[in-house]
Design an enzyme around this catalytic site. Structure first.
Site, PDB file in Angstrom:
ATOM      1  N   ASN A 244       7.005   1.254   7.402  1.00  0.00           N
ATOM      2  CA  ASN A 244       7.362   2.250   6.398  1.00  0.00           C
ATOM      3  C   ASN A 244       6.064   2.925   5.937  1.00  0.00           C
ATOM      4  OD1 ASN A 244       8.263   3.729   4.241  1.00  0.00           O
ATOM      5  ND2 ASN A 244       8.819   1.974   2.960  1.00  0.00           N
ATOM      6  N   TRP A 245       5.825   4.115   6.472  1.00  0.00           N
ATOM      7  CA  TRP A 245       4.563   4.800   6.156  1.00  0.00           C
ATOM      8  C   TRP A 245       4.591   5.468   4.789  1.00  0.00           C
ATOM      9  CZ3 TRP A 245       3.580   7.386  11.643  1.00  0.00           C
ATOM     10  CH2 TRP A 245       3.108   6.401  12.517  1.00  0.00           C
ATOM     11  N   LYS A 246       5.750   5.498   4.154  1.00  0.00           N
ATOM     12  CA  LYS A 246       5.881   6.116   2.823  1.00  0.00           C
ATOM     13  C   LYS A 246       5.287   7.532   2.844  1.00  0.00           C
ATOM     14  CE  LYS A 246       6.017   1.531   0.845  1.00  0.00           C
ATOM     15  NZ  LYS A 246       5.835   0.665  -0.295  1.00  0.00           N
TER      16      LYS A 246
ATOM     17  N   HIS B 262      15.465   2.143  -0.696  1.00  0.00           N
ATOM     18  CA  HIS B 262      14.170   1.494  -0.947  1.00  0.00           C
ATOM     19  C   HIS B 262      13.951   1.411  -2.463  1.00  0.00           C
ATOM     20  CE1 HIS B 262       9.891   0.802  -1.214  1.00  0.00           C
ATOM     21  NE2 HIS B 262       9.969   0.333   0.018  1.00  0.00           N
TER      22      HIS B 262
ATOM     23  N   GLU C  34      11.511   2.037  -4.249  1.00  0.00           N
ATOM     24  CA  GLU C  34      10.839   3.214  -4.825  1.00  0.00           C
ATOM     25  C   GLU C  34      11.843   4.346  -5.039  1.00  0.00           C
ATOM     26  OE1 GLU C  34       7.672   3.341  -1.937  1.00  0.00           O
ATOM     27  OE2 GLU C  34       6.941   1.446  -2.755  1.00  0.00           O
TER      28      GLU C  34
ATOM     29  N   GLU D 285      13.438  -7.031  -0.147  1.00  0.00           N
ATOM     30  CA  GLU D 285      12.083  -6.695  -0.591  1.00  0.00           C
ATOM     31  C   GLU D 285      11.957  -6.950  -2.090  1.00  0.00           C
ATOM     32  OE1 GLU D 285      10.123  -3.652   2.267  1.00  0.00           O
ATOM     33  OE2 GLU D 285      11.242  -2.558   0.758  1.00  0.00           O
TER      34      GLU D 285
ATOM     35  N   GLY E  62       3.521  -3.745  -2.206  1.00  0.00           N
ATOM     36  CA  GLY E  62       2.256  -3.057  -2.473  1.00  0.00           C
ATOM     37  C   GLY E  62       1.347  -3.799  -3.428  1.00  0.00           C
TER      38      GLY E  62
ATOM     39  N   SER F 171       4.333  -6.783   1.044  1.00  0.00           N
ATOM     40  CA  SER F 171       2.975  -7.238   1.378  1.00  0.00           C
ATOM     41  C   SER F 171       2.906  -8.102   2.638  1.00  0.00           C
ATOM     42  CB  SER F 171       2.340  -7.954   0.189  1.00  0.00           C
ATOM     43  OG  SER F 171       2.233  -7.061  -0.912  1.00  0.00           O
TER      44      SER F 171
ATOM     45  N   GLY G  13       4.899  -2.012   4.761  1.00  0.00           N
ATOM     46  CA  GLY G  13       4.348  -0.789   4.186  1.00  0.00           C
ATOM     47  C   GLY G  13       2.861  -0.671   4.490  1.00  0.00           C
ATOM     48  N   GLY G  14       2.029  -1.097   3.545  1.00  0.00           N
ATOM     49  CA  GLY G  14       0.575  -0.931   3.645  1.00  0.00           C
ATOM     50  C   GLY G  14      -0.014  -1.338   4.992  1.00  0.00           C
TER      51      GLY G  14
HETATM   52  P1  PGA Z   1       4.173  -3.198   1.399  1.00  0.00           P
HETATM   53  O1  PGA Z   1       5.478  -2.265   1.350  1.00  0.00           O
HETATM   54  O2  PGA Z   1       4.177  -3.869   2.748  1.00  0.00           O
HETATM   55  O3  PGA Z   1       3.017  -2.246   1.224  1.00  0.00           O
HETATM   56  O4  PGA Z   1       4.308  -4.173   0.300  1.00  0.00           O
HETATM   57  C1  PGA Z   1       6.704  -2.699   1.860  1.00  0.00           C
HETATM   58  C2  PGA Z   1       7.761  -1.678   1.592  1.00  0.00           C
HETATM   59  O5  PGA Z   1       7.746  -1.068   0.511  1.00  0.00           O
HETATM   60  O6  PGA Z   1       8.642  -1.437   2.445  1.00  0.00           O
END
Ligand code: PGA
Length: 251
Positions: A9-11, A94, A96, A166, A172, A211, A232-233
């Site tokens: 997930n590159w956001k 998600h 977010e 999640e 994050g 994470s 994500g990250g």
């Molecule tokens: P993260 O993000 O790996 O940076 O914690 C995961 C996500 O939001 O899908």
């Protein structure tokens, strides 16, 4: 046996140059023979990414979609657009989107339904906040999020729906849930599905997100009810993400 799925997930990150470099590194480094891999770039870059991933077996999708077919929805993207560009997956709900853009369980359920109707694969995200975990209502929160979708699309659809657990406090933050904490919630989600259909529950893929790193992936993926990860990250670093896919292969 459920085939593992690892999703990036590159956001809201990247540029043409960065996406080209990262996607080409994924193509070089990731073997898809025994693991499914999906990449979720910002929607503007889907076409560019599709060109790089063509014929590699690495799939891609969008991070959000409208449940409406077309019309006066400024800023939104429709399912037919997503399909026309070759997407296979859609990320739905998600945290977010839920927190920053006010997406409700009902809207998330409509998006999952629209994704299934378009024959694409929804990755439904669920998870509790830190306050909810500390208040001891993790299972209740996750159940509400899953049941809202179950009631809209039916249990049979969960042979196709992928659920990503999640915990919001792990996204994050560098604070991964322990493999035991994650497994506990995954087993609970599978039991929720099994109450309606044990067979479907066994087929449904449950991803962990929050994470995930190369150093934590193998132990997470070794848990009985963890069928891969939503990353994500660490998915913005080619070597990290490649190693996470490798860990899924061995799990
Ligand atoms: P993260 O993000 O790996 O940076 O914690 C995961 C996500 O939001 O899908």
């Amino acid at each position: 046996m459920r085939r593992k799925l690892v999703a990036a997930n590159w956001k809201m990150n990247g540029s043409k140059a960065e996406i080209s470099a990262l996607a080409n590194a994924f193509v070089q480094g990731i073997e898809v023979a025994s693991v499914d891999v999906a990449v979720f770039p910002p929607a503007l870059y889907v076409e560019q990414l599709a060109g790089i991933l063509a014929g590699t077996g690495i799939e891609f999708g969008v991070q959000n979609v409208s449940a409406a077919e077309k019309g006066a929805f400024t800023g939104e993207i429709s399912m037919s657009m997503v399909k026309e560009f070759g997407c296979h997956y859609v990320l739905v709900g998600h945290s977010e989107r839920r927190e920053l853009f006010g997406e409700t369980d009902a809207q998330v359920a409509e998006k999952v339904a629209a994704t299934l109707e378009a024959d694409l694969v929804p990755v439904l995200c669920v998870g509790e906040t830190l306050a909810q975990r500390e208040a001891g209502v993790t299972e209740q929160v996750v159940a509400e999020q899953v049941v809202a979708v179950l009631e809209r699309v039916g249990i049979e659809s969960f042979t196709r729906v992928v659920v990503a657990y999640e915990p919001v406090w792990a996204i994050g933050t560098g604070k991964t849930a322990s493999p035991e904490q994650a497994q506990e919630v995954h087993a609970y989600i599978r039991s929720l599905l099994a109450q309606r259909d044990a067979n479907v529950a066994q087929q449904c893929r449950l991803l962990y997100g929050g994470s995930v790193k190369a150093s934590s992936a193998a132990e997470l993926f070794a848990q009985e009810d963890i069928d891969g990860g939503l990353v994500g990250g660490a998915s913005l670093i080619a070597d990290e993400f490649t190693a996470i896919c490798q860990a899924a292969k061995g799990a």
